[in-house]
Design an enzyme around this catalytic site. Structure first.
Site, PDB file in Angstrom:
ATOM      1  N   ASP A  24      -3.279  -9.532   0.491  1.00 23.86           N
ATOM      2  CA  ASP A  24      -2.602  -8.289   0.902  1.00 23.86           C
ATOM      3  C   ASP A  24      -2.263  -8.179   2.386  1.00 23.86           C
ATOM      4  O   ASP A  24      -2.409  -7.103   2.985  1.00 23.86           O
ATOM      5  CB  ASP A  24      -3.429  -7.064   0.470  1.00 23.86           C
ATOM      6  CG  ASP A  24      -3.659  -6.990  -1.023  1.00 23.86           C
ATOM      7  OD1 ASP A  24      -3.173  -7.878  -1.757  1.00 23.86           O
ATOM      8  OD2 ASP A  24      -4.340  -6.046  -1.478  1.00 23.86           O
ATOM      9  N   GLU A  72      -0.631  -6.045  -2.915  1.00 20.57           N
ATOM     10  CA  GLU A  72      -0.932  -4.841  -3.699  1.00 20.57           C
ATOM     11  C   GLU A  72       0.337  -4.003  -3.799  1.00 20.57           C
ATOM     12  O   GLU A  72       0.984  -3.744  -2.784  1.00 20.57           O
ATOM     13  CB  GLU A  72      -2.046  -4.011  -3.024  1.00 20.57           C
ATOM     14  CG  GLU A  72      -2.381  -2.744  -3.812  1.00 20.57           C
ATOM     15  CD  GLU A  72      -3.484  -1.902  -3.173  1.00 20.57           C
ATOM     16  OE1 GLU A  72      -4.169  -2.378  -2.258  1.00 20.57           O
ATOM     17  OE2 GLU A  72      -3.636  -0.736  -3.619  1.00 20.57           O
ATOM     18  N   LYS A 125      -0.389  -7.579  -7.555  1.00 21.15           N
ATOM     19  CA  LYS A 125      -1.514  -6.909  -8.229  1.00 21.15           C
ATOM     20  C   LYS A 125      -1.402  -5.391  -8.053  1.00 21.15           C
ATOM     21  O   LYS A 125      -1.094  -4.915  -6.969  1.00 21.15           O
ATOM     22  CB  LYS A 125      -2.839  -7.426  -7.662  1.00 21.15           C
ATOM     23  CG  LYS A 125      -3.064  -7.157  -6.179  1.00 21.15           C
ATOM     24  CD  LYS A 125      -4.344  -7.863  -5.731  1.00 21.15           C
ATOM     25  CE  LYS A 125      -4.790  -7.499  -4.332  1.00 21.15           C
ATOM     26  NZ  LYS A 125      -5.070  -6.101  -4.078  1.00 21.15           N
ATOM     27  N   LYS A 128      -7.034  -3.044  -6.625  1.00 21.16           N
ATOM     28  CA  LYS A 128      -7.688  -3.576  -5.433  1.00 21.16           C
ATOM     29  C   LYS A 128      -8.096  -5.033  -5.667  1.00 21.16           C
ATOM     30  O   LYS A 128      -7.929  -5.874  -4.798  1.00 21.16           O
ATOM     31  CB  LYS A 128      -8.926  -2.732  -5.075  1.00 21.16           C
ATOM     32  CG  LYS A 128      -8.647  -1.252  -4.891  1.00 21.16           C
ATOM     33  CD  LYS A 128      -7.596  -0.990  -3.840  1.00 21.16           C
ATOM     34  CE  LYS A 128      -7.405   0.510  -3.615  1.00 21.16           C
ATOM     35  NZ  LYS A 128      -6.064   0.796  -3.054  1.00 21.16           N
ATOM     36  N   CYS A 158     -10.021  -4.450  -0.808  1.00 19.35           N
ATOM     37  CA  CYS A 158      -9.466  -5.481  -1.693  1.00 19.35           C
ATOM     38  C   CYS A 158     -10.188  -6.823  -1.586  1.00 19.35           C
ATOM     39  O   CYS A 158     -10.295  -7.551  -2.581  1.00 19.35           O
ATOM     40  CB  CYS A 158      -7.975  -5.623  -1.446  1.00 19.35           C
ATOM     41  SG  CYS A 158      -7.079  -4.137  -1.946  1.00 19.35           S
TER      42      CYS A 158
HETATM   43  N1  TIU Z   1      -5.578  -4.294   0.234  1.00 21.22           N
HETATM   44  C1  TIU Z   1      -6.400  -3.242   0.344  1.00 21.22           C
HETATM   45  O1  TIU Z   1      -7.519  -3.345   0.806  1.00 21.22           O
HETATM   46  N2  TIU Z   1      -5.884  -2.011  -0.037  1.00 21.22           N
HETATM   47  C2  TIU Z   1      -6.253  -0.823   0.537  1.00 21.22           C
HETATM   48  O2  TIU Z   1      -5.758   0.228   0.176  1.00 21.22           O
HETATM   49  N3  TIU Z   1      -7.180  -0.884   1.539  1.00 21.22           N
HETATM   50  C3  TIU Z   1      -7.598   0.104   2.374  1.00 21.22           C
HETATM   51  O3  TIU Z   1      -8.547  -0.114   3.122  1.00 21.22           O
HETATM   52  N4  TIU Z   1      -6.966   1.261   2.400  1.00 21.22           N
END
Ligand code: TIU
Length: 221
Positions: A24, A72, A125, A128, A158
């Site tokens: 991500d 994500e 995806k 998370k 994630c």
């Molecule tokens: N990729 C991921 O960790 N998505 C999140 O929304 N993380 C946050 O810390 N917000």
């Protein structure tokens, strides 16, 4: 077989069976003005991972080892977004870089410095974790991967969700401290501690220079 200094004990891996997972590293999370910053987060805590991760990617590519990127995000009609996630706001709304975390939008894609190279796998995806509602398990099986080097953002969200499930699925995971980032320094510190605590309850922790040194000395053999 290379073995590197890691917490809680040395991590041994067969390079050909070890995939680099880059989680991500998307503009919506990393860029000033993006979704992450709009939630009040300090994006500099994430952008410090770009440089070491870029060096790691270059080495992994040069060694011809498997690389998998994840993103994500959701379908434009948001039909793959659970109501509880939608209700928290943001997803699908108009942001600085297009509709937030919607596939195909500029903000949903990976930052320029870490753009996937031709032929590298990108897993989209909705959750998370990188296994939930994706083809990741089949991809790893097909590649003959047994271990994962895990990088990306965010450490306690994630990255943790993915590493915990990977561990349950039988993959040994090495998490690189300088290549994962949290908006919150405290969560970064404790998030890494959690992984290696209790004898490595769901993984190992090291830094990328340590891994790169092992990889290059292996190649010289
Ligand atoms: N990729 C991921 O960790 N998505 C999140 O929304 N993380 C946050 O810390 N917000």
């Amino acid at each position: 077989m290379p073995s590197i200094n890691a917490l809680p004990n040395p991590f041994t891996f067969e390079p050909a069976e070890t995939a680099l997972l880059v989680i991500d590293m998307q503009r919506d999370f990393l860029l000033p003005g993006g979704f992450g910053e709009s939630l009040g987060n300090d994006v500099s805590q994430l952008s410090r991972t770009i440089e070491p991760l870029s060096a790691l990617l270059a080495a992994w590519r040069a060694a011809g080892l498997p690389i998998i990127h994840t993103r994500e995000g959701h379908l434009p009609d948001l039909s793959d977004c659970p109501p509880s996630k939608l209700a928290r706001g943001g997803i699908g709304e108009k942001g600085a870089f297009g509709r937030i975390l919607v596939r195909g939008e500029y903000g949903h894609d990976i930052v320029d410095e870490l753009a996937p190279a031709e032929g590298e796998i990108v897993v989209d995806k909705p959750g998370k974790g990188a296994f939930y509602a994706t083809e990741l398990a089949e991809i790893l099986e097909k590649l003959g991967v047994t271990k994962l080097v895990v990088t990306g953002v965010t450490t306690e969200v994630c990255v943790h969700t993915t590493v915990r499930e990977a561990n349950d699925r039988g993959y040994d995971c090495l998490v690189l401290s300088d290549c994962v980032g949290s908006y919150f320094p405290e969560f970064q510190r404790v998030g890494l501690q959690m992984i290696a605590a209790q004898g490595g309850i769901f993984g190992w922790v090291a830094d990328s220079p340590t891994l790169l040194a092992a990889l290059s000395s292996q190649e010289q053999k």
